[in-house]
Design an enzyme around this catalytic site. Structure first.
Site, PDB file in Angstrom:
ATOM      1  N   ARG A1335     -10.947  -5.665  -4.974  1.00  0.00           N
ATOM      2  CA  ARG A1335     -10.261  -4.684  -5.802  1.00  0.00           C
ATOM      3  C   ARG A1335      -9.049  -4.058  -5.132  1.00  0.00           C
ATOM      4  NH1 ARG A1335     -14.593  -5.882  -7.614  1.00  0.00           N
ATOM      5  NH2 ARG A1335     -15.483  -5.625  -5.537  1.00  0.00           N
ATOM      6  N   THR A1336      -9.205  -3.578  -3.898  1.00  0.00           N
ATOM      7  CA  THR A1336      -8.087  -2.878  -3.268  1.00  0.00           C
ATOM      8  C   THR A1336      -6.908  -3.806  -3.053  1.00  0.00           C
ATOM      9  OG1 THR A1336      -9.644  -1.402  -2.149  1.00  0.00           O
ATOM     10  CG2 THR A1336      -7.391  -1.459  -1.320  1.00  0.00           C
ATOM     11  N   LYS A1363      -4.814 -16.039  17.027  1.00  0.00           N
ATOM     12  CA  LYS A1363      -4.311 -16.551  18.313  1.00  0.00           C
ATOM     13  C   LYS A1363      -4.325 -15.476  19.393  1.00  0.00           C
ATOM     14  CE  LYS A1363      -1.177 -19.698  15.876  1.00  0.00           C
ATOM     15  NZ  LYS A1363       0.248 -20.087  15.688  1.00  0.00           N
ATOM     16  N   ARG A1384      -5.568  -2.990   5.894  1.00  0.00           N
ATOM     17  CA  ARG A1384      -6.993  -2.683   6.040  1.00  0.00           C
ATOM     18  C   ARG A1384      -7.482  -3.312   7.342  1.00  0.00           C
ATOM     19  NH1 ARG A1384     -11.737  -3.537   1.618  1.00  0.00           N
ATOM     20  NH2 ARG A1384     -10.788  -1.588   0.898  1.00  0.00           N
ATOM     21  N   HIS A1412     -10.288   6.071   3.384  1.00  0.00           N
ATOM     22  CA  HIS A1412      -9.716   5.162   2.371  1.00  0.00           C
ATOM     23  C   HIS A1412      -8.922   6.044   1.413  1.00  0.00           C
ATOM     24  CE1 HIS A1412      -8.961   1.871  -0.123  1.00  0.00           C
ATOM     25  NE2 HIS A1412     -10.184   1.328  -0.252  1.00  0.00           N
TER      26      HIS A1412
END
Length: 1590
Positions: A1335-1336, A1363, A1384, A1412
């Protein structure tokens, strides 16, 4: 039809069943035979109603009454059977026999077939007795109901349940209820002494174990009905055995639906939600069938569109191929919703049908026009609930639904319909909710700077008292839960407040009280408007007579407003436009304002048609519903069709009350509506209209005695001038002692009456009860709640006496003052029927009195003059220029002959007149002396008559001797005309050529004008139509006729002249009166030419009134005008004189009928009948002004001179010219003549306001997709998000968040309208997610793409992190490519750390178990959208609160709001971190935080927002720890049943098993809507971060 209730209850208050269910065939035939015998004996033709009383235990019966007319039950019987009683009765009255009247339902049978029903109908009355204190709820022989509903089904049980639900949306049907206590004493009291709750008492009695026999013994209701109802109780008990997690068997569910149980009722019984039941039902393929009302029980094929739904069938009776537009009706009539909304629904349907749309009408009220089956393409007799509308919508595959015409009931299901994917035409349900949710609406007004009375929703008495102290008394108190009859009231002191809240209402968190500052002495104003995409296309302002404090439904409404300051009107228009734009209204809406000292405040806004729409539409002549319907359907619509129009009348609407039927009710007006109807009337001013409207309610005008009782000193002073005027008008005044003392001190002779019998012969009770008082004006002091409910004041007693003894009563000071003023004016100026008193379906035009300057008279006999002027009046002519040419050579050639003509006219002429002197070769010297009495010299060159001039020298002598300022008229033609023009040029004077019959003469006149000669001319109307006259009629050929038409601009005037008489003589017609010919034919001929496009109505008024008056100096005629039906076909009887000489009129249709002629204020001709019994024609010979040629006739057609002719004043402010008569803006016509307008202006205190004060710009201008510039401006043009990192909610203030939310609302609207908002073209967002996200990440990407930006995406698997690249380097890299970074990361605090290295704004999309912020923003936005506010709510957070970053951020945001309670419900191991709780406590002392380990019933009952979070497996290192807490809290239907009806369930998603799927169908489940809101919030955030301004 039979009554469910036994004898003793008025049939209007009884439940009625049709066809009768309990009568034996023997009983039925007995009563039927009796009915036939009765009507034959009485000789009844048409409808007849007979009421019987039948002993159920024997065949004994009697007739209660016979009504040889249509009765109250006629509509019910017609709708119940499909047999239109009134229609058939009307045909019978026209002597058309039954066997010739076609049955429109079958189209095969005739009306002599008795209706036969294969269904059952139940009617239940609607009462509103709870609105009135002291009114007995008991039902008796006196009717108390205000409306009724009708339901149709195949069984009694099914129909009864449907009918009960139709009465009120809060009723689920017949079943166990809380309306009557389950107490044996209360139940038996209700059963033996029935009230409006009797049917609910029967239900509870059956639940309590009462037998059918016992209930029958207590109620006398037939056992058959009771047995059927007992079956419903048994099914109810069966359903109640199923819990939320048990599947209902198909057989039981089908049985319940066949018995009429609703989905919502079944849901309540089985502990689940309505949509879950619907899904189960449709999964079983249990759907209703559509059946027809066919009147013949399917014996013949039916073609009816009259439909109902039932589960007791196997197939549909109709096909579904129309895909029509559904219009929802208003349902049952009740106080607050009556026939006004039915008018709106019917007008909407008719507009749709006129525009070729198929229509589906849904309503269940048999009293309405909308339930006439011929009004719509399909009529569903069904209640208006979410279930029923969905059933019909899906069956019909409808194109969409119009919800805004049926009042509040359809609006209440708007959101539910939209959430079930129903297409709604017009304003979106979300915007409707924004107007109806007081928090959202108040916030919107604040954003636009529109004032409103201060208000607050409160749950504790201490807070209520503090708020009242803050704003000051008085205040309006509106409880949400009412204990007594009073729902709202105005309180003026702290003691009143305490008393009211203790006596009348409950106050708690469950039942908050809204307190609003009450503005005293404020004017209340209504605005009815129509908008298209938020742009006003029509609005009308109406004012209340009463001050604010009287419910708008009980107020006296004046349209257009008479007493409002233009500044106030302007402010109201601006506020209306702003609100319409803010709500993006498409369709109708209504706003109520209050105004004081030119400051306005908004009371409320209804985004639907309001009860005042029919009144306003009829006053203005603009159908607002037609405009709204076209706007909603996207049809072409003209904004402000009455632009520039000024009305010549005022409309006043007054309420109709039923206090006489409500024994004990106090007839005082207040904030609760009490009226049951309304009437309206029109008048020259508001007083005229008000008095007519009052009479229409049954109010009687006082003849002598008036009683006064004025409570407050302020109102005594205010009423004093009115009382003095009554005294001066000769009324005998009586008063209560206090009022009498005050009036006597001020010189008013008044007799004091005592409230009791203290003084014999001076008792108020005695005077009222013996009808010795003609009018009682009782103005009570303010209501006080310190008195106990049982207290009965003297004022109340006297008011009830007045009602009970039918004494006219006025209880409002403003109405009393207006009535007294109107009464005083009426005494001076008695009424005459005027054009303002009626509306016609014909196109009505008001003309000034017309002038025939060339009226032919063959002699001077009184009968000739009387006949000619009578014919003139009947044709619309009020002034004649008389030319007498007798067959014996008689003419007005000398003073004696002029005197003879005038003597013949005196006392015989009905029209005003002026005599013309005839010139001869012998009288140049003598006639000049006659110019003062006969100021027109007629120079004739017609040698066939003795009175003519035969030499130019003689004509020259007349030019010399006739006074320079007085008119010379000639009928010269050809060379004679040229000679006359030469003489006029030589003598430098004006000349008028009459009866011009050739194009050459017109060319000559035009040439003379071009050379500067002052010359005018006229043409006989019959010359223009000579091609239709008999041969030799006017001596004009077809070619000449066409040539004259082509030279129309050169013609100054039209006349009648001698053409009709000459045509009749040429045709050998002798049995006609020559002087009367032509008058009744002129306007039909001319307006037929208007219809054909050859003329304009302007041309007619100019040439038959304005120009003759100007040219000949004729004076104005005060209060004189002509009303015509412009489009009405002329039906000329063959025997009339005009039909004899002009037979072409009978062969070819012409249109325009003179309806009314008014001379000097008196109606002399009306609808074919002449009323001018007294010949009042005046000689205008000695009052003529100086002759004036005025502008050339060439300019007449280009100048809209009708405005001046009709007395209309135009100004520069008017954007378009006044509508010409051929295009009337209103069916009432254009305007009165100037004199009538002057009279109205002199008597009115203020001029009638224009309907349109300032019309807005054309609606075609494209509207801006998004209005962020305005949003930013309302927040001081400060953008706190611009180029800022968004890392924590702690960065932003509450005001910052509100800016974001306002922008999100604009984004939502813009996306719904256009799909995308191109604000970030060329901008790039980097979407960097190191944790899984659906969703986000999708929401942020969709938001950027909707803003026309681009997205680059990366994650831990596809980026260089794999890496070994550090987060800081990754952020630097993305910052080089993108304008903003959405990041995120699983590590708490990582996003904040990375932001320090970023060269582009970073948006925290979640940092492990930290924060959030964007989720918290969208969560708060969701709460505001769903519930309107955050303040004062209880938010319960459930689940993993320790690891739930969403709740961490949300709790911090909630700390910025007032009076919020947060419940933390979680296992102890997953409790909310102490750091978060401490942060919340430090930020706001107004937030209460409570921790729980179990989700108790008390917590659920008080919860407004249930915020559920997932137990996150990924946050546990030890699987056994996760297993120990997973599933700790599961929200299912059993939990939801313990929650408020008005709450929401939220979840940040994804969910696992913490919310059961069955909850998804609950209307309170907001988590999927929450997800949708997220995109709009993130769009707003991205736009604000990347753009400083818009």
């Amino acid at each position: 039809m039979e009554n469910f209730d036994p004898l003793g209850i008025h049939t209007g208050d009884s439940i009625v069943v049709a066809p009768s269910q309990t009568l034996s065939d023997e009983d039925y035939q007995m009563l039927r035979t009796t009915a036939v015998s009765v009507i034959r004996h009485l000789g009844v033709v048409g409808e007849c109603n007979i009421q019987y009383a039948l002993n159920p235990h024997s065949r004994e019966y009697c007739i209660i009454e016979v009504n040889a007319r249509l009765s109250r039950s006629s509509a019910l019987a017609s709708k119940a059977t499909g047999y239109p009683l009134a229609f058939v009765a009307a045909k019978l009255g026209l002597e058309i026999p039954l066997n010739e009247i076609r049955n429109s339902v079958t189209r095969e049978t005739t009306a002599c077939f008795e209706p036969s029903l294969d269904y059952i109908v139940v009617k239940i009355p609607r009462w509103d007795l709870k609105k009135f204190d002291r009114v007995s709820k008991n039902l008796s022989s006196a009717m108390k109901s205000v409306g009724e509903v009708m339901a149709i089904g195949r069984t009694f049980e099914e129909t009864m349940q449907e009918a009960i639900r139709s009465v009120d949306t809060s009723f689920d049907g017949f079943g166990r209820n809380s309306y009557v206590p389950e107490d044996r004493q209360a139940i038996e009291e209700e059963l033996t002494k029935p009230t409006d709750l009797r049917v609910f008492a029967v239900a509870n009695a059956l639940h309590m174990g009462y037998t059918v026999d016992r209930i029958h013994e207590l109620t006398s209701i037939d056992r058959w009905f009771l047995c059927k109802l007992r079956g419903l109780v048994e099914t109810e008990r069966q359903l109640a055995t199923y819990s939320a997690d048990q599947r209902i068997p198909r057989g039981l569910l089908l049985c319940a639906k066949q018995q009429g149980f609703s989905d919502s009722g079944i849901a309540q019984l089985t502990k689940r939600n309505e949509m879950q039941v619907r899904n189960t039902r449709t999964g079983y393929n249990i759907v209703p069938f559509v059946k027809q009302i066919d009147t013949v029980a399917a014996e013949f094929p039916a073609h009816t569109n009259y439909l109902y739904l039932t589960y007791n069938a196997a197939e549909h009776d109709v096909q579904f191929a129309d895909h029509g537009v559904m219009v929802l009706g208003s349902g049952v009539y009740r106080i607050g919703s009556s026939v006004e909304f039915d008018w709106c629904a019917v007008r909407a349907v008719r507009t749709l049908r006129e525009n070729q749309y198929k229509t589906i009408m849904i309503n269940y009220n048999p009293e309405t026009v909308s339930t006439d089956y011929d009004e719509a393409d399909r009529l569903y007799f069904s209640n208006i609930t979410l279930e029923r509308i969905m059933d019909i919508y899906e069956a019909e595959a409808s194109a969409g639904v119009i919800i805004s015409m049926g009042g509040q009931a359809p609006n209440n299901i708007a959101l539910g319909l939209q959430r079930n994917k129903v297409k709604i035409f017009g304003t979106s349900p979300e915007n409707i909710d924004s107007a109806e949710n007081r928090y959202k609406f108040s916030r919107m007004l604040d954003q636009f700077g529109i004032d409103q009375p201060r208000w607050r929703e409160l749950t504790q008495y201490e807070d209520a008292e503090a708020f009242c102290e803050e704003v000051g008394f008085p205040v309006l108190v509106r409880p949400s839960y009412v204990l007594s009859g009073a729902a709202m009231n105005v309180v003026t002191t702290v003691d009143d407040l305490r008393s009211y809240l203790n006596q009348a209402a409950t106050m708690s968190r469950d039942y908050p009280v809204v307190i609003t500052k009450f503005i005293e002495e404020a004017k209340e104003i209504d605005v009815d408007a129509v908008a298209l995409d938020g742009k006003l296309i029509m609005h009308c302002v109406s004012e209340h007579v009463e001050n604010a404090g009287v419910h708008s439904g009980d107020a006296t409404l004046v349209q257009p407003p008479q007493d409002l300051d233009p500044v106030t009107v302007k402010k109201i228009g601006e506020a209306t436009a702003a609100i319409g734009q803010a709500l993006r209204v498409t369709g109708p809406f209504n706003i109520q304002f209050m105004a004081k000292n030119n400051e306005i405040k908004v009371i409320e806004c209804n985004v639907r048609a309001a009860r005042s729409f029919p009144f306003v539409s009829k006053v203005t002549g603009v159908d607002l519903i037609e405009m709204a319907t076209k706007a909603m359907l996207g049809l072409p619509v003209t904004p402000y069709p009455n632009r520039g129009q000024r009305l010549n009348y005022v409309g006043v609407k007054v309420p109709q009350f039923s206090f006489s039927r409500l024994q004990g009710a106090d007839p005082v007006l207040g904030v609760e509506m009490a009226s049951t109807g309304e009437v309206a009337a029109f008048g020259r001013d508001k007083y005229d209209a008000y008095l007519k409207a009052m009479l229409a309610t049954g109010f009687r005008l006082p003849k002598q005695n008036i009683l006064l009782s004025i409570g407050s000193y302020k109102e005594k002073v205010e009423m004093l001038p009115s009382v003095q005027r009554l005294f001066a008008s000769g009324f005998r005044l009586f008063a209560t002692p206090g009022t009498a003392d005050f009036l006597q001190e001020h010189g008013v002779d008044v007799t004091a009456l005592e409230a009791d019998m203290a003084r014999e012969g001076y008792s108020m009770q005695e005077y009222l009860s013996s009808n010795r008082i003609d009018l009682y004006i009782n103005l009570p002091s303010k209501n006080s709640f310190r008195r106990p409910a049982s207290y009965v004041s003297n004022g109340y007693r006297s008011r009830r006496l007045a009602i009970d003894f039918s004494v006219p009563l006025i209880t409002n000071v403003k109405c009393a003052k207006m009535f007294v003023e109107a009464l005083a004016r009426f005494a001076v100026d008695k009424w005459d029927v005027e054009s303002v008193d009626y509306i016609t379906s014909h196109r009505t035009t008001v003309l000034p009195g017309l002038i025939n300057i060339a009226a032919f008279l063959p002699d001077t006999r009184a009968a000739t003059v009387e006949g000619a002027t009578r014919a003139a009046i009947c044709g619309g002519f009020t002034v004649l220029g008389m030319n007498v040419f007798g067959a014996d050579g008689f003419a007005a050639t000398s003073d004696q002959r002029v005197a003879t003509i005038k003597n013949g006219a005196l006392g015989n002429a009905h029209a005003d007149y002026v005599v013309a002197v005839s010139a001869t070769s012998a009288n140049p010297a003598s006639v000049s002396a006659l110019s003062s009495d006969a100021p027109i010299l007629f120079v004739s060159f017609d040698k066939s008559h003795a009175a003519h001039v035969d030499t130019y020298k003689a004509a020259s002598e007349h030019f010399k001797s006739w006074p320079q300022s007085v008119a010379i008229v000639t009928n010269a033609s050809g060379n004679d005309l040229a000679s006359m023009l030469l003489l006029a040029s030589l003598f430098g004077r004006q000349l008028h050529a009459t009866d011009v019959r050739s194009a050459d003469d017109l060319d000559l006149i035009d040439l003379s004008r071009a050379r500067g000669l002052s010359v005018t001319c006229d043409v006989s109307v019959f010359t223009l139509f000579a091609d239709r006259l008999p041969e030799a009629g006017a001596g004009v050929g077809v070619a000449d006729v066409q040539a004259i038409w082509s030279r129309l601009p050169a013609i100054d005037c039209f006349t009648i002249g001698a053409v009709p008489a000459q045509a009749a003589r040429a045709a050998g017609i002798e049995d006609v009166a020559p002087a009367t010919l032509g008058y009744q034919v002129v306007l039909p001929l001319l307006y037929t030419a208007v219809a054909e496009g050859r003329l304009k109505s302007d041309d007619i008024v100019e040439r038959l009134c304005t120009a003759p008056r100007r040219i000949f100096g004729l004076p104005e005629q005060p209060d004189t005008y002509v009303e015509i039906h412009q489009d009405r076909l002329v039906n000329l009887p063959r025997k009339t004189d005009d039909a004899k000489w002009f037979p072409a009129l009978l062969a070819q249709p012409v249109r325009c009928v003179v309806h009314r002629v008014v001379m000097r204020g008196k109606t002399t001709f009306l609808d074919g009948k002449f009323y001018g019994q007294d010949a009042g024609g005046r000689d205008l010979g000695n009052v003529l002004r100086t002759m004036s040629s005025g502008p050339s006739g060439k300019h007449f057609a280009q100048k809209p001179s009708v405005a001046g002719a009709l007395g209309i004043q135009t100004t520069e402010a008017v954007p378009s010219p006044v509508p010409a008569p051929e295009e009337p803006a209103s069916p009432r016509g254009d305007a009165l003549p100037a004199a009538a307008a002057a009279v109205a202006a002199a008597t009115a205190p203020a001029p009638t306001a224009a309907i349109v004060e300032a019309a807005p710009a054309s609606v075609e201008r494209p509207l801006p997709i998004v209005r962020l510039a305005g949003v930013l401006a309302r927040h001081g043009n400060h953008n706190p998000f611009y180029m800022k990192h968004v890392l924590s909610v702690r960065q932003f203030s509450r005001d910052d968040l509100h800016l974001l939310f306002a922008a999100a609302q604009e984004m939502r609207t813009a996306v719904e309208r256009a799909g995308m908002v191109p604000l970030l073209s060329g901008r790039v967002m980097a979407s960097v997610f190191y944790e899984p996200s659906s969703r986000t990440s999708s929401s942020l990407q969709a938001a950027m793409l909707r803003l026309d930006g681009q997205v680059i995406a990366a994650n831990s698997e596809t980026s260089s992190v794999a890496k070994g690249e550090t987060l800081e380097d990754s952020v630097r890299t993305f910052g080089a490519y993108a304008d903003v970074i959405a990041l995120r990361h699983p590590q708490p605090g990582s996003v904040q750390g990375a932001a320090r290295f970023a060269n582009a704004p970073v948006i925290n999309a979640g940092d492990g178990i930290g924060e959030h912020p964007t989720q918290a923003m969208l969560d708060t936005f969701t709460i505001r959208e769903e519930l309107g506010t955050v303040n004062g709510l209880t938010i319960t957070m459930v689940g993993d609160l320790k690891n739930g970053r969403t709740v961490h951020s949300l709790a911090r945001v909630l700390s910025q709001y007032n009076n919020v309670m947060i419940n933390y419900v979680s296992p102890q191991s997953l409790a909310m971190p102490a750091s978060v709780k401490r942060d919340v406590a430090l930020r706001s002392p107004y937030v209460t935080q409570v921790e729980h380990t179990t989700l108790t019933d008390d917590v659920l009952a008080n919860t407004d927002v249930l915020y559920v979070t997932r137990i996150q497996r990924e946050r546990f290192d030890n699987p056994s720890e996760y297993d120990s807490v997973k599933g700790a809290f599961v929200i299912d239907n059993s939990v939801m049943r313990k929650c408020k009806r008005n709450m929401v369930v939220m979840h940040p998603l994804p969910r696992v098993d913490e919310i059961a799927p069955e909850v998804d169908t609950d209307q309170r489940a907001a988590y999927f809507r929450q997800m949708q809101y997220g995109m709009f919030v993130r769009m707003a955030l991205l736009a604000l971060v990347l753009r400083r301004e818009f």
